[in-house]
Scaffold this motif. Structure first.
Motif, PDB file in Angstrom:
ATOM      1  N   GLY A  66      45.604  12.568   7.052  1.00 54.77           N
ATOM      2  CA  GLY A  66      45.765  11.865   8.273  1.00 54.77           C
ATOM      3  C   GLY A  66      46.457  10.496   8.156  1.00 54.77           C
ATOM      4  N   ALA A  67      46.266   9.906   6.908  1.00 49.08           N
ATOM      5  CA  ALA A  67      46.965   8.625   6.826  1.00 49.08           C
ATOM      6  C   ALA A  67      48.405   8.588   5.896  1.00 49.08           C
ATOM      7  N   ARG A  68      48.655   9.765   5.854  1.00 48.49           N
ATOM      8  CA  ARG A  68      50.191  10.077   5.684  1.00 48.49           C
ATOM      9  C   ARG A  68      50.449   9.501   4.051  1.00 48.49           C
ATOM     10  N   TYR A  69      49.522   9.778   3.319  1.00 49.90           N
ATOM     11  CA  TYR A  69      49.363   9.274   1.788  1.00 49.90           C
ATOM     12  C   TYR A  69      49.446  10.405   0.763  1.00 49.90           C
ATOM     13  N   PRO A  70      49.968  10.278  -0.238  1.00 49.03           N
ATOM     14  CA  PRO A  70      49.680  11.454  -1.186  1.00 49.03           C
ATOM     15  C   PRO A  70      48.233  11.561  -1.721  1.00 49.03           C
ATOM     16  N   PHE A  71      47.896  12.843  -1.601  1.00 45.89           N
ATOM     17  CA  PHE A  71      46.489  13.389  -1.904  1.00 45.89           C
ATOM     18  C   PHE A  71      45.969  12.700  -3.362  1.00 45.89           C
ATOM     19  N   GLU A  72      46.583  13.059  -4.542  1.00 48.03           N
ATOM     20  CA  GLU A  72      46.135  12.891  -5.635  1.00 48.03           C
ATOM     21  C   GLU A  72      46.187  11.462  -5.936  1.00 48.03           C
ATOM     22  N   ALA A  73      46.993  10.617  -5.466  1.00 43.22           N
ATOM     23  CA  ALA A  73      46.885   9.036  -5.743  1.00 43.22           C
ATOM     24  C   ALA A  73      45.749   8.560  -4.781  1.00 43.22           C
ATOM     25  N   PHE A  74      45.481   8.946  -3.627  1.00 39.94           N
ATOM     26  CA  PHE A  74      44.515   8.597  -2.895  1.00 39.94           C
ATOM     27  C   PHE A  74      43.146   8.853  -3.606  1.00 39.94           C
ATOM     28  N   ALA A  75      43.126  10.176  -3.842  1.00 36.43           N
ATOM     29  CA  ALA A  75      41.703  10.607  -4.846  1.00 36.43           C
ATOM     30  C   ALA A  75      41.587   9.630  -6.076  1.00 36.43           C
ATOM     31  N   ALA A  76      42.517   9.520  -6.843  1.00 35.89           N
ATOM     32  CA  ALA A  76      42.406   8.668  -8.053  1.00 35.89           C
ATOM     33  C   ALA A  76      41.964   7.284  -7.625  1.00 35.89           C
ATOM     34  N   PHE A  77      42.792   6.474  -6.510  1.00 37.71           N
ATOM     35  CA  PHE A  77      42.140   5.246  -6.154  1.00 37.71           C
ATOM     36  C   PHE A  77      40.720   5.216  -5.844  1.00 37.71           C
ATOM     37  N   LEU A  78      40.221   6.267  -5.054  1.00 38.52           N
ATOM     38  CA  LEU A  78      38.579   6.345  -4.757  1.00 38.52           C
ATOM     39  C   LEU A  78      37.926   6.572  -6.054  1.00 38.52           C
ATOM     40  N   PHE A  79      38.263   7.200  -6.994  1.00 37.20           N
ATOM     41  CA  PHE A  79      37.317   7.643  -7.899  1.00 37.20           C
ATOM     42  C   PHE A  79      37.421   6.559  -9.078  1.00 37.20           C
TER      43      PHE A  79
END
Length: 339
Positions: A66-79
């Protein structure tokens, strides 16, 4: 403080929120910056999460799309949140007075995070409906669900972490999947834990506990000596956990001072109104709690109080010494709507 309402599958909830942020001009490129080591840690944590809490990985995927951002990079940021860097100075306690079972928490953090605070009503497919507060998108730091289980965290300083769930996802997982304190403890023991924290639990039956946990171990504290309350600030207390507590100083962010003030207030106060007592303690009327010096640029960003026997919720959206507590009826509304 934002007040989103999300329902449906986890992917749909994530996609709706991510799309809304994108339309409002939010671009993760401007806030996310990870080293190679952090990226690898996040990807390994994502894999560990898929094994124990796959639903939330789908919500992360939905928000990223939805935010138009790469999934793995976003997940890594959150974790990576809570693993290194920012400190939290929260206080959390629960107590029983008469028939009332009350859960209360201050969320203490740096000023810069105030603009991202939210209180979100979740109605997930296949999980419990719950109300949760947070300042970090999908994860949550405190809340209560339709079963009358309240969950909150307090940060503990540590120098070690391993891939797994940080406190943001731990709190979210327990609110969504557990209905009692015992269920939450059993679930927590099964999770791969990355960060160091106290997880405070209370349910409408009057059961309460603090789970001290980090990547090296876990211990459960219950009320002792006939006390009908339990408290956590920013320290481990169980002797098996204190070796993993790496506070720079004993009274780091006034953790010992706040603990003592809550303890004495719950032990000695004659206030009959249980919700008012919780509010008085959180707002500093019973001793230092949220009166941080301005030069620290650190403050109580919100306070959350819930009486579990009837799910009356009150929240101060700012420092509780300066901000009024107001009622929040969204959880009861959602429960009535679902029948």
């Amino acid at each position: 403080m934002y007040h989103p309402r999300l329902q449906g599958t986890h992917f749909d909830m994530g996609y709706k929120y991510g799309s809304l942020m994108y339309k409002k001009g939010v671009r993760f490129e401007s806030v996310i910056s990870l080293s190679e080591e952090q990226f690898e840690f996040g990807v390994e944590s994502l894999a560990a999460c898929k094994a124990c809490y796959p639903e939330i990985t789908e919500e992360i995927r939905g928000m990223a799309e939805g935010a138009r951002y790469p999934f793995e990079a976003f997940a890594a940021f959150l974790f990576n949140m809570g693993v290194v860097g920012d400190a939290y100075g929260c206080a959390c306690f629960c107590f029983q007075r008469g028939n009332d079972i009350v859960f209360a928490r201050n969320h203490d953090m740096f000023f810069d995070y105030k603009k991202t605070t939210e209180s979100c009503l979740y109605r997930p497919s296949g999980g419990y409906t719950f109300l949760g507060q947070g300042d970090a998108l999908i994860g949550k730091e405190d809340g209560v669900n339709e079963r009358g289980l309240a969950v909150g965290m307090t940060f503990v300083a540590s120098t070690r972490a391993k891939p797994g769930l940080n406190f943001l996802f731990i709190v979210r997982c327990l609110l969504e999947k557990a209905g009692t304190v015992d269920e939450a403890i059993d679930l927590l023991r099964s999770l791969p834990i990355s960060t160091a924290q106290n997880i405070v639990l209370a349910d409408k039956n009057g059961d309460m506990a603090v789970v001290e946990c980090c990547s090296q171990g876990i211990a459960v504290r219950r009320p002792v000596n006939g006390e009908n309350f339990i408290i956590a600030t920013n320290q481990f207390i169980d002797s098996s956990m204190t070796p993993w507590d790496h506070r720079p100083e004993p009274d780091w962010y006034s953790t010992q001072t706040r603990y003592r003030n809550v303890y004495q207030s719950l032990l000695e106060s004659a206030t009959a109104d249980s919700l008012q007592l919780a509010q008085d303690i959180l707002s500093g009327k019973c001793g230092f709690m949220c009166q941080y010096k301005k030069e620290l640029r650190f403050d109580s960003l919100w306070s959350f109080v819930v009486r579990l026997n009837d799910l009356e919720i009150r929240r101060a959206e700012g420092n509780p010494g300066k901000t009024k507590f107001v009622n929040d009826t969204r959880l009861n509304w959602a429960m009535e709507k679902s029948g």
